[in-house]
Motif scaffolding. Structure first.
Motif, PDB file in Angstrom:
ATOM      1  N   UNK A  46       0.784  -1.231   0.000  1.00 47.34           N
ATOM      2  CA  UNK A  46       0.000   0.000   0.000  1.00 47.34           C
ATOM      3  C   UNK A  46       0.821   1.289   0.000  1.00 47.34           C
ATOM      4  N   UNK A  47       2.126   1.209  -0.251  1.00 50.88           N
ATOM      5  CA  UNK A  47       2.924   2.414  -0.412  1.00 50.88           C
ATOM      6  C   UNK A  47       3.139   3.188   0.876  1.00 50.88           C
ATOM      7  N   UNK A  48       3.638   4.414   0.706  1.00 50.98           N
ATOM      8  CA  UNK A  48       3.938   5.270   1.856  1.00 50.98           C
ATOM      9  C   UNK A  48       2.642   5.646   2.570  1.00 50.98           C
ATOM     10  N   UNK A  49       2.678   5.554   3.887  1.00 51.36           N
ATOM     11  CA  UNK A  49       1.486   5.782   4.694  1.00 51.36           C
ATOM     12  C   UNK A  49       1.519   7.170   5.361  1.00 51.36           C
ATOM     13  N   UNK A  50       0.341   7.660   5.679  1.00 46.83           N
ATOM     14  CA  UNK A  50       0.187   8.874   6.482  1.00 46.83           C
ATOM     15  C   UNK A  50      -0.291   8.461   7.868  1.00 46.83           C
ATOM     16  N   UNK A  51       0.309   9.007   8.902  1.00 50.61           N
ATOM     17  CA  UNK A  51       0.008   8.544  10.256  1.00 50.61           C
ATOM     18  C   UNK A  51      -1.450   8.823  10.626  1.00 50.61           C
ATOM     19  N   UNK A 208       6.347   6.206   8.168  1.00 53.38           N
ATOM     20  CA  UNK A 208       5.539   6.108   6.939  1.00 53.38           C
ATOM     21  C   UNK A 208       5.669   4.756   6.231  1.00 53.38           C
ATOM     22  N   UNK A 209       6.692   3.980   6.593  1.00 54.63           N
ATOM     23  CA  UNK A 209       6.885   2.677   5.948  1.00 54.63           C
ATOM     24  C   UNK A 209       6.469   1.501   6.828  1.00 54.63           C
ATOM     25  N   UNK A 210       6.357   1.710   8.137  1.00 56.08           N
ATOM     26  CA  UNK A 210       6.092   0.557   9.001  1.00 56.08           C
ATOM     27  C   UNK A 210       5.512   0.992  10.352  1.00 56.08           C
ATOM     28  N   UNK A 211       4.692   0.118  10.897  1.00 57.35           N
ATOM     29  CA  UNK A 211       4.177   0.290  12.260  1.00 57.35           C
ATOM     30  C   UNK A 211       4.515  -0.973  13.042  1.00 57.35           C
ATOM     31  N   UNK A 212       4.845  -0.789  14.307  1.00 55.22           N
ATOM     32  CA  UNK A 212       5.171  -1.933  15.159  1.00 55.22           C
ATOM     33  C   UNK A 212       4.245  -1.952  16.364  1.00 55.22           C
ATOM     34  N   UNK A 213       3.654  -3.127  16.610  1.00 54.92           N
ATOM     35  CA  UNK A 213       2.828  -3.313  17.794  1.00 54.92           C
ATOM     36  C   UNK A 213       3.466  -4.381  18.664  1.00 54.92           C
TER      37      UNK A 213
END
Length: 556
Positions: A46-51, A208-213
């Protein structure tokens, strides 16, 4: 009379399942904390993300990558791979409907806390539902809420119409904490910078490239085996395919042409792809108000020459299960709903039968060209967005099938935005592929194709029934099915719906629209599979928490 549904036995089963998972995943809770210790990487193209961590905002990074469903949980856990299966209690111990499905009484599960330590209560459920009523943009299921009340231990929700066919939409609602969201001025635009949920994970970091939980140590359902999950966003399908085939990502969903050779063969011991078919399908919507599809004989004839097995083999690399029942319902999910008259009745290619049907209806041939009873050559255009390769490949195959009848068909790839805005809703097409909803019953599938209650004149934007089909018997039967208070009435209505679908061919069912995902068993096992289809496998669905709580460290 109240209809007691989804209560003690199911609650016990769910509790046992969660506890068992907690024990196995945690190795007894002492010796092997947090499972095998390996981070699980989820990939999405899904490409670059917006927070944006909102569980409500379509396109938010939380929903786009899927981590929203490790933080926020639903009332009940439905098996989307088997819609007829009773849902498991989750945040609610039970949902009890009245006889006409205009009222639901929800009892919350006790002992649940939000990730900030506050107690989860009936007030949170009432608040979360009231939000959907107060802000129309959040009511994505278009449920007709009337009142929402709580007595402190239960929540009673009433609706302005019976919700038998929409039960699953209530079950799927994710809950948010009142003590936080009550102060949000506009929940439709709020980006939810510090998400607090009941789920097994909390947000640790975001780029913008990754989220960690990371796993909570006080989750009500036990200790997750996976201690940390990294949600990576790749630029496109090719990049994600590479990440999956190299093992960089261990869970994700992207269409991989020739997936057996491209993906599975890279590590056949651990790599898997599971396509969970339910009741959603892809349909060739036919414009029932213009030539050539305003003629029943022609719709029937085209339906008879389409090779559905070839479509899935060539256009989807065999990923999408072929439709076999003439009712258009995917099997086996549709078995409990199949009318007796259509048991064992399956699609079969019959070119000679189709040509005879056309000849009997007054069609002729000028050489190889089919000519309609008005003396005009038969032709039509198939249209879908450019870049939707599975759809466009299917259209080419349908074009070839039409040629067997002497029809000149063309395939026209168009701009995606234009298709969504100016082609599908106003019915400005002759034939185009589009999907249907799934749902817990076949009602959504059939209503999306042929419900006269959703008919609007050509040129006006339609929500469904894009082909402008009208049949009073079908419209009445769909309404009867949705409002019935007994199974006998629903069975009779569904038999009529299926008869109209089979005989009138309002659209042409193409293939099952499964929920598909790839995953690796290198580090963790317990994924949904054909052998254990306890839910659909995608990481971006409301069932993600159930999958994560079912994972265990792989041996060795």
């Amino acid at each position: 009379m109240r209809i007691q549904k989804h209560v003690a036995a199911a609650a016990a089963a769910a509790a046992i399942a969660l506890l068992a998972t907690a024990c196995s995943g945690g190795g007894g809770g002492n010796e092997t904390p947090a499972g095998g210790g390996e981070t699980l990487t989820v990939g999405m193209p899904n490409g670059v993300q917006t927070e944006n961590h909102s569980p409500f905002a379509t396109g938010s990074s939380a929903l786009s990558l899927g981590y929203a469903f490790t933080i926020y949980e639903p009332l009940m856990m439905r098996n989307q791979a088997n819609p007829a299966e009773e849902p498991l209690p989750w945040l609610a111990d039970s949902v009890v409907w009245n006889e006409d499905f205009t009222e639901a009484v929800i009892t919350p599960h006790e002992g649940i806390t939000w990730s900030d330590g506050e107690e989860f209560t009936a007030d949170d459920i009432a608040f979360s539902i009231q939000l959907r009523q107060d802000f129309e943009a959040l009511n994505t299921g278009a449920l007709p809420y009337d009142t929402v009340e709580t007595d402190g231990s239960t929540v009673t929700v009433t609706f302005t119409a019976g919700q038998f066919v929409n039960q699953s939409k209530l079950y799927d609602l994710v809950m948010v904490p009142e003590h936080i969201w009550a102060d949000v001025e506009d929940p439709t635009t709020d980006t939810n910078p510090d998400p607090v949920g009941t789920g097994p994970y909390t947000l640790e970091s975001w780029t913008p490239q990754a989220a960690t939980v990371v796993a909570r140590d006080d989750y009500w359902g036990g200790e997750p085996a996976v201690p940390e999950i990294r949600y990576s966003s790749y630029n496109d399908n090719n990049a994600l395919t590479t990440a999956l085939t190299t093992g960089e990502a261990q869970w994700g969903w992207t269409f991989i042409a020739d997936f057996e050779n491209v993906y599975i063969a890279q590590d056949p011991e651990h790599y898997n792809q599971f396509a969970a078919g339910a009741l959603g399908i892809d349909v060739l919507y036919l414009n029932n108000e213009t030539k050539p599809f305003n003629d029943l004989a022609f719709r029937q004839a085209l339906n008879m020459v389409i090779d559905r097995q070839e479509l899935v083999d060539v256009a989807t690399s065999g990923v999408n299960p072929a439709l076999t029942s003439v009712t258009g319902m995917p099997m086996p999910a549709g078995e409990p709903f199949l009318a007796e008259d259509y048991a064992g009745e399956e699609y079969a290619v019959d070119v000679e039968g189709a040509r005879t049907l056309l000849e009997d209806a007054g069609y002729t041939w000028d050489g190889e060209q089919l000519v309609d009873p008005d003396g005009e050559d038969v032709s039509f255009e198939l249209v879908n967005p450019a870049g939707w390769n599975d759809y466009l490949t299917a259209l080419d195959l349908i074009k070839n099938s039409a040629a067997e009848l002497g029809v000149t068909a063309t395939v026209n790839p168009v701009n995606q935005d234009g298709w969504f805005a100016d082609i599908i809703p106003p019915g400005d097409f002759q034939a185009t592929l589009h999907w249907t909803d799934g749902g817990a019953t076949p009602w959504d599938m059939y209503a999306d194709i042929m419900d006269g209650a959703q008919y609007v004149e050509a040129g006006q934007p339609a929500t469904w029934n894009f082909g402008r089909f009208q049949n009073d018997d079908a419209t009445a039967a769909l309404a009867d099915y949705a409002s019935a208070t007994d199974d006998a009435t629903r069975t009779e209505a569904l038999a009529t719906i299926q008869q109209v679908f089979v005989e009138e061919v309002p659209g042409i069912a193409i293939w099952t629209r499964p929920a598909t995902a790839q995953y690796s068993t290198q580090n963790y096992v317990g994924w949904p599979s054909e052998e254990d289809p306890y839910n659909q496998p995608q990481p971006t669905g409301v069932q993600a928490a159930q999958i994560l709580m079912n994972l265990e460290p792989a041996e060795g």
